[in-house]
Design an enzyme around this catalytic site. Sequence first.
Site, short mmCIF file in Angstrom:
data_model
loop_
_atom_site.label_atom_id
_atom_site.label_comp_id
_atom_site.label_asym_id
_atom_site.label_seq_id
_atom_site.Cartn_x
_atom_site.Cartn_y
_atom_site.Cartn_z
N HIS A 1 48.13 78.43 71.72
CA HIS A 1 48.15 77.40 72.61
C HIS A 1 47.09 77.70 73.75
CE1 HIS A 1 50.94 75.16 70.17
NE2 HIS A 1 51.95 75.96 70.64
ZN LIG Z 1 55.28 77.27 67.54
#
Ligand SMILES: [Zn+2]
Length: 370
Positions: free
Chosen positions: A132
């Site tokens: 992320h």
């Molecule tokens: Zn995850």
Amino acid sequence: MQNPIFIGSEIYRHSTYGSKHPLAIPRVSTVMDLCRALGWINSENYRVSPRAKPGALHRFHTPDYIDALQAAERAQSVSDDVRSTYALGTLSNPVFPEMYRRPATAAGGSMLGAELIRDGGIVYNPAGGTHHGLPDRANGFCYLNDPVLAILTLLRMGLDRIVYVDIDAHHCDGVEAAFQGLETVRMISIHEARRWPFTGKLDDGAGGAAFNLPVSRNLNDDEFGAILDQLILPAAEAFKPQALVLQCGADAVAEDPLSRLALSNNSHWKAVAALKGLAPRVLVLGGGGYNPWSVGRLWTGVWATLNDLDIPEVLEADAQAILDALTWNRAAGRNPPIHWLRTLRDAPNHGPIRPELKEDLRRLTGRISQ
Ligand SMILES: [Zn+2]
């Protein structure tokens, strides 16, 4: 071919994101301890992860963000301005003692892993997989993005056909944004629908670079098998990858607290077994995984699978002692079921292949030859 290499570090053993954070738990140290107890790592196949230097991180991350991250670690606090600009010192991405050194070690490990497979081979860095992370701020427990840094390392070697497979329960938004529209990287992500970060919809092809398959709650092993056979393997193979990077997040298993998927760890091991021969260079990373027993057992089995080692039905006493010593500040942690303590392998979770999944697979596989 050279034997697979395991990249680890002691920095992961006592570092936590704080007692209330999902990453309060030990993960990589459990895998290292289990693998050692089983005789699966030794001085030949184990490397200590180097810590990436800021200059190397600047290949993806902005210098001002790296400066802010290092300053936050030194000060152990952030200003409101730093919090809002860089998402540091938030509930997801808290200030903690190793908040720069730990992710920089994971990133250094993934970049070393890419270097080690330059001439072919398999490397495993279970501390990696922070998919992320964004160039200029932290995101979703990820301060840096080591999969992106590893893929950039492979591209800098002159490779131009790299497949990235991501079987974490969450969509790899940071990786997808980094390689959007590139013809040199093919990304294949399976993730739970309608879950944070809410990206990676079925019709999101990232400019031709991605196959995104959002899946419904309670995804079972037979459904995962269909996804592997019909989408992941054909889409990876058709790209004729010179290198394959697998993000093997452990949060899509039934016993994980942060997803509603219901795989057993057999699914992950099946994916690893099928993918490891698909490219001459293979880098396997960790990712999510928030149940200390599930993640430790799953990632230990990944290492066994990469090495074609037999996974014992019942662990010996010294390996059991490692699992017995784990604690978890959740209700399930007070009375762990016996298989968390005595085995690596979960019971398979069979089930029907739901019509909506069949339809989604049909739509995506139609794009594979393009
Ligand atoms: Zn995850």
